[in-house]
Motif scaffolding. Structure first.
Motif, PDB file in Angstrom:
ATOM      1  N   ASP A 195       0.816  -1.221   0.000  1.00 43.90           N
ATOM      2  CA  ASP A 195       0.000   0.000   0.000  1.00 43.90           C
ATOM      3  C   ASP A 195       0.848   1.269   0.000  1.00 43.90           C
ATOM      4  O   ASP A 195       0.304   2.382   0.137  1.00 43.90           O
ATOM      5  N   ASP A 196       2.170   1.131  -0.143  1.00 47.67           N
ATOM      6  CA  ASP A 196       3.104   2.265  -0.232  1.00 47.67           C
ATOM      7  C   ASP A 196       3.144   3.128   1.028  1.00 47.67           C
ATOM      8  O   ASP A 196       3.596   4.280   0.982  1.00 47.67           O
ATOM      9  N   THR A 197       2.740   2.592   2.169  1.00 45.78           N
ATOM     10  CA  THR A 197       2.793   3.365   3.416  1.00 45.78           C
ATOM     11  C   THR A 197       4.046   3.045   4.240  1.00 45.78           C
ATOM     12  O   THR A 197       4.422   3.823   5.110  1.00 45.78           O
ATOM     13  N   LYS A 198       4.687   1.912   3.978  1.00 43.61           N
ATOM     14  CA  LYS A 198       5.851   1.475   4.749  1.00 43.61           C
ATOM     15  C   LYS A 198       7.028   1.234   3.802  1.00 43.61           C
ATOM     16  O   LYS A 198       6.857   0.945   2.613  1.00 43.61           O
ATOM     17  N   ILE A 199       8.225   1.334   4.359  1.00 41.67           N
ATOM     18  CA  ILE A 199       9.453   0.972   3.644  1.00 41.67           C
ATOM     19  C   ILE A 199      10.250   0.031   4.543  1.00 41.67           C
ATOM     20  O   ILE A 199      10.507   0.339   5.705  1.00 41.67           O
ATOM     21  N   VAL A 200      10.608  -1.117   4.008  1.00 42.95           N
ATOM     22  CA  VAL A 200      11.466  -2.052   4.715  1.00 42.95           C
ATOM     23  C   VAL A 200      12.861  -1.926   4.113  1.00 42.95           C
ATOM     24  O   VAL A 200      13.007  -1.645   2.922  1.00 42.95           O
ATOM     25  N   TYR A 201      13.899  -2.105   4.918  1.00 47.95           N
ATOM     26  CA  TYR A 201      15.272  -1.937   4.417  1.00 47.95           C
ATOM     27  C   TYR A 201      16.244  -2.743   5.257  1.00 47.95           C
ATOM     28  O   TYR A 201      15.928  -3.199   6.362  1.00 47.95           O
ATOM     29  N   GLY A 202      17.446  -2.918   4.722  1.00 48.82           N
ATOM     30  CA  GLY A 202      18.489  -3.629   5.425  1.00 48.82           C
ATOM     31  C   GLY A 202      19.415  -2.667   6.137  1.00 48.82           C
ATOM     32  O   GLY A 202      19.683  -1.564   5.663  1.00 48.82           O
ATOM     33  N   CYS A 203      19.910  -3.080   7.276  1.00 49.13           N
ATOM     34  CA  CYS A 203      20.804  -2.243   8.083  1.00 49.13           C
ATOM     35  C   CYS A 203      21.942  -3.097   8.606  1.00 49.13           C
ATOM     36  O   CYS A 203      21.707  -4.126   9.240  1.00 49.13           O
ATOM     37  N   TYR A 204      23.175  -2.671   8.328  1.00 47.35           N
ATOM     38  CA  TYR A 204      24.320  -3.354   8.908  1.00 47.35           C
ATOM     39  C   TYR A 204      24.852  -2.528  10.066  1.00 47.35           C
ATOM     40  O   TYR A 204      25.214  -1.359   9.920  1.00 47.35           O
ATOM     41  N   SER A 205      24.915  -3.142  11.242  1.00 49.38           N
ATOM     42  CA  SER A 205      25.433  -2.472  12.432  1.00 49.38           C
ATOM     43  C   SER A 205      26.224  -3.454  13.272  1.00 49.38           C
ATOM     44  O   SER A 205      25.724  -4.540  13.587  1.00 49.38           O
ATOM     45  N   PHE A 234      25.833  -7.404  15.514  1.00 49.00           N
ATOM     46  CA  PHE A 234      26.673  -8.498  15.045  1.00 49.00           C
ATOM     47  C   PHE A 234      26.248  -8.971  13.653  1.00 49.00           C
ATOM     48  O   PHE A 234      26.061 -10.155  13.406  1.00 49.00           O
ATOM     49  N   GLY A 235      26.073  -8.047  12.735  1.00 51.84           N
ATOM     50  CA  GLY A 235      25.713  -8.424  11.383  1.00 51.84           C
ATOM     51  C   GLY A 235      24.680  -7.484  10.805  1.00 51.84           C
ATOM     52  O   GLY A 235      24.537  -6.341  11.232  1.00 51.84           O
ATOM     53  N   ALA A 236      23.953  -7.965   9.817  1.00 51.16           N
ATOM     54  CA  ALA A 236      22.940  -7.171   9.139  1.00 51.16           C
ATOM     55  C   ALA A 236      21.554  -7.655   9.544  1.00 51.16           C
ATOM     56  O   ALA A 236      21.331  -8.849   9.747  1.00 51.16           O
ATOM     57  N   HIS A 237      20.635  -6.715   9.619  1.00 49.99           N
ATOM     58  CA  HIS A 237      19.278  -7.070  10.005  1.00 49.99           C
ATOM     59  C   HIS A 237      18.308  -6.198   9.228  1.00 49.99           C
ATOM     60  O   HIS A 237      18.708  -5.311   8.465  1.00 49.99           O
ATOM     61  N   ILE A 238      17.013  -6.442   9.395  1.00 46.15           N
ATOM     62  CA  ILE A 238      15.995  -5.775   8.596  1.00 46.15           C
ATOM     63  C   ILE A 238      15.168  -4.844   9.472  1.00 46.15           C
ATOM     64  O   ILE A 238      14.703  -5.215  10.545  1.00 46.15           O
ATOM     65  N   MET A 239      15.015  -3.621   8.989  1.00 43.37           N
ATOM     66  CA  MET A 239      14.240  -2.587   9.668  1.00 43.37           C
ATOM     67  C   MET A 239      13.019  -2.231   8.821  1.00 43.37           C
ATOM     68  O   MET A 239      12.985  -2.477   7.610  1.00 43.37           O
ATOM     69  N   MET A 240      12.035  -1.615   9.468  1.00 48.56           N
ATOM     70  CA  MET A 240      10.866  -1.115   8.748  1.00 48.56           C
ATOM     71  C   MET A 240      10.496   0.244   9.323  1.00 48.56           C
ATOM     72  O   MET A 240      10.657   0.499  10.508  1.00 48.56           O
ATOM     73  N   MET A 241      10.009   1.150   8.449  1.00 47.28           N
ATOM     74  CA  MET A 241       9.630   2.491   8.877  1.00 47.28           C
ATOM     75  C   MET A 241       8.465   2.972   8.029  1.00 47.28           C
ATOM     76  O   MET A 241       8.125   2.385   6.985  1.00 47.28           O
ATOM     77  N   ASN A 242       7.839   4.058   8.472  1.00 42.44           N
ATOM     78  CA  ASN A 242       6.815   4.714   7.666  1.00 42.44           C
ATOM     79  C   ASN A 242       7.474   5.406   6.477  1.00 42.44           C
ATOM     80  O   ASN A 242       8.675   5.669   6.471  1.00 42.44           O
TER      81      ASN A 242
END
Length: 556
Positions: free
Chosen positions: A353-363, A367-375
């Motif tokens: 529905d184009d209201t959220k964006i999911v993305y990858g984050c390395y920190s 201890f590695g890369a993980h997945i975040m989600m935001m408006n």
């Protein structure tokens, strides 16, 4: 796909070689005066898959001769080799098959210095028929690597064509102690007129290098025919008249909009749109920022992307920390930064529905890369996938979960190593495809092959499409980055998978078209082009015209 790997995969290496004057060369003889069956109704690519394996019994007009390799320092003959070659054409392309004996496979290459100790081949074309081999004429070369080869399409010494054309593959056959090299190159020039127009009057030559070490300028060279600096003694291409062949073509009723990044106008790359119906390309951005891992919203009015001061492979540690998620309107207005932290953020994707964006984050904190989600405005950031205790062990595990994409039903498909987490950062990594919901639950593994690296998944309601490195290799290191990459489609319920593209090239970033009938993907074969194929894997041709410096793509 890992950004560092992508940079390695699309390397097109140019060789600057000073050719010395050789003498004592003989003209080769031919087994047959013809080179093609005019009744053939298949394209050269269908008849002769370019994979470095040649069946000369299927070719007519085969040439055979003994050639002498010359020491490039002393100009003294060093050793001989048996050379075999043939040229075949259809109505649009030329196929070149070459074989020569060599008792040693020299294939040292490093990212830092390039060629170290290599054997290679170069095809030379005298395309204006004036008997002089000039610096602006067409050349094709192949460089041997440990497990694969790199094809180069050059129009000047050390300069790649602005638009890559043709393919090639070089393979060493250890048991037989011989090389086989194959090319398929166009007969016509491209829109920039940088390639040779090949006719029956075109003269050609074959140059071989053995044990070439550029750091010391040592090694051995030979040419099929080399008479002073005059090319008038070179053989002519034995073209025959053939009837036009009916080829599969790009459909003219494709839907939606394609966005892509390319560095053909700016070294850091820019974002463009491509209308598959009108075939029109429009530039969207015009800045010095690096833009990568782009995603088009479903209503096709906004783009989310990774933005950074420099390409990740060229960036300092500090610049890598400045890799953030941005959005921009499809008309190039409204640029906005959505993340601002000390981590590497990338690979954004829009919710249905184009209201959220999911993305990858390395920190390192995770201890590695993980997945975040935001408006869509950058607010409401939540961690979707991080697992503090993936397995009951005392060791700290590195978790890599990246490349997220929303499925039409709202679930997320992504790559992960959760079942193969490791204790040393990227010591050896296996990545596979899985699905989960937006809360991180209902996790299910999709791809089930061990000892592979899967990247860049995308999906519909039943299947996921992604690329795979089918080898037990660390994908961040050579020679793994030069191995062929497959395009794979797997059932979302984990019931099975199908390899759609499986050849000698690096194939990656597959995307369904909006109708679900076609797939566009990148093929890296010395340059990177977008190819369109049917869902079943039938190639339809180059999708985005006249651009072969591509980096990322999406289609909605």
């Amino acid at each position: 796909m890992n950004i560092i790997l992508r940079a390695i995969s699309i390397i097109a290496i140019s060789i600057i070689v000073t050719f010395f004057l050789f003498s004592g060369c003989e003209k080769g003889g031919s087994d047959d005066d013809s080179n093609s069956d005019p009744s053939e109704d298949r394209t050269l690519a269908e008849r002769f898959p370019v994979d470095g394996v040649i069946d000369f019994s299927a070719l007519s007009g085969v040439n055979l001769k003994e050639v002498e390799f010359i020491d490039i320092v002393s100009l003294v003959p060093h050793h001989t080799s048996t050379l075999k070659w043939a040229l075949v054409n259809d109505d649009k392309e030329l196929y070149i098959a070459i074989e020569w004996t060599d008792d040693d496979h020299n294939s040292e290459y490093s990212l830092a210095s390039g060629m170290v100790d290599n054997d290679f081949i170069q095809i030379m074309i005298d395309n204006n028929y004036n008997g002089t081999y000039e610096n602006d004429e067409d050349k094709k070369h192949l460089i041997s690597a440990s497990v694969s080869s790199l094809y180069g399409d050059s129009n000047k010494l050390g300069v790649d064509d602005e638009i890559g054309d043709g393919v090639g593959c070089l393979k060493y056959h250890e048991t037989a102690q011989k090389y086989q090299a194959e090319y398929i190159v166009p007969l016509e020039s491209d829109i920039n007129n940088q390639d040779a127009v090949i006719t029956s009057a075109t003269r050609y030559n074959i140059s071989l290098a053995d044990h070439y070490e550029p750091a010391d300028a040592t090694g051995y060279f030979t040419m099929l025919i080399f008479e002073d600096t005059n090319t008038s003694e070179w053989p002519t291409v034995p073209l025959v008249d053939v009837e036009p062949i009916e080829r599969l073509t790009i459909p003219d009723d494709l839907l939606g909009l394609v966005i892509f990044t390319s560095n053909h106008e700016h070294s850091n790359g820019e974002i463009y749109s491509f209308n598959p119906g009108t075939r029109a390309v429009t530039r969207i951005t015009n800045n010095d920022m690096y833009e990568g891992t782009i995603s088009l919203s479903h209503n096709r009015d906004m783009i989310a992307f990774l933005g950074a001061p420099e390409k990740i492979e060229n960036a300092s540690d500090e610049d890598i920390k400045k890799s953030e998620i941005y959005v921009i309107n499809i008309d190039g207005t409204g640029l906005a930064k959505l993340t601002d932290n000390e981590y590497l953020d990338g690979h954004p994707a829009w919710s249905p529905d184009d209201t959220k964006i999911v993305y990858g984050c390395y920190s390192p904190l995770y201890f590695g890369a993980h997945i975040m989600m935001m408006n869509k405005d950058g607010s409401g950031k939540v961690d979707v996938t991080y697992q503090s205790e993936p397995k009951a062990r005392d060791d700290v595990y590195w978790i890599d979960e990246m490349d997220p994409e929303f499925l039409p039903d709202g679930r997320i498909v992504f790559k992960t190593n959760r079942d193969f987490a490791y204790t040393t950062f990227r010591e050896h990594e296996y990545l596979y495809i899985a699905v989960m919901n937006t809360a991180g639950g209902n996790y299910q593994r999709i791809s089930a092959t061990y000892n592979v690296v899967d990247h860049d998944p995308i999906g519909n309601l039943t299947d996921s499409l992604f690329e795979r490195l089918p080898a037990d290799e660390n994908y961040l290191e050579l020679p793994g980055a030069l191995l062929p990459w497959q395009i794979v489609e797997a059932k979302l319920d984990g019931s099975g998978e199908t390899i759609i593209v499986n050849d000698v090239f690096v194939n990656w970033l597959p995307v369904y078209d909006p109708s679900g009938q076609y797939v566009v993907y990148f093929r890296a074969c010395g340059y990177t082009e977008a190819r369109l194929m049917t869902r079943q894997g039938r190639d339809l041709g180059r999708f985005i015209p006249n651009i072969t410096k591509l980096d990322y793509l999406d289609w909605k």
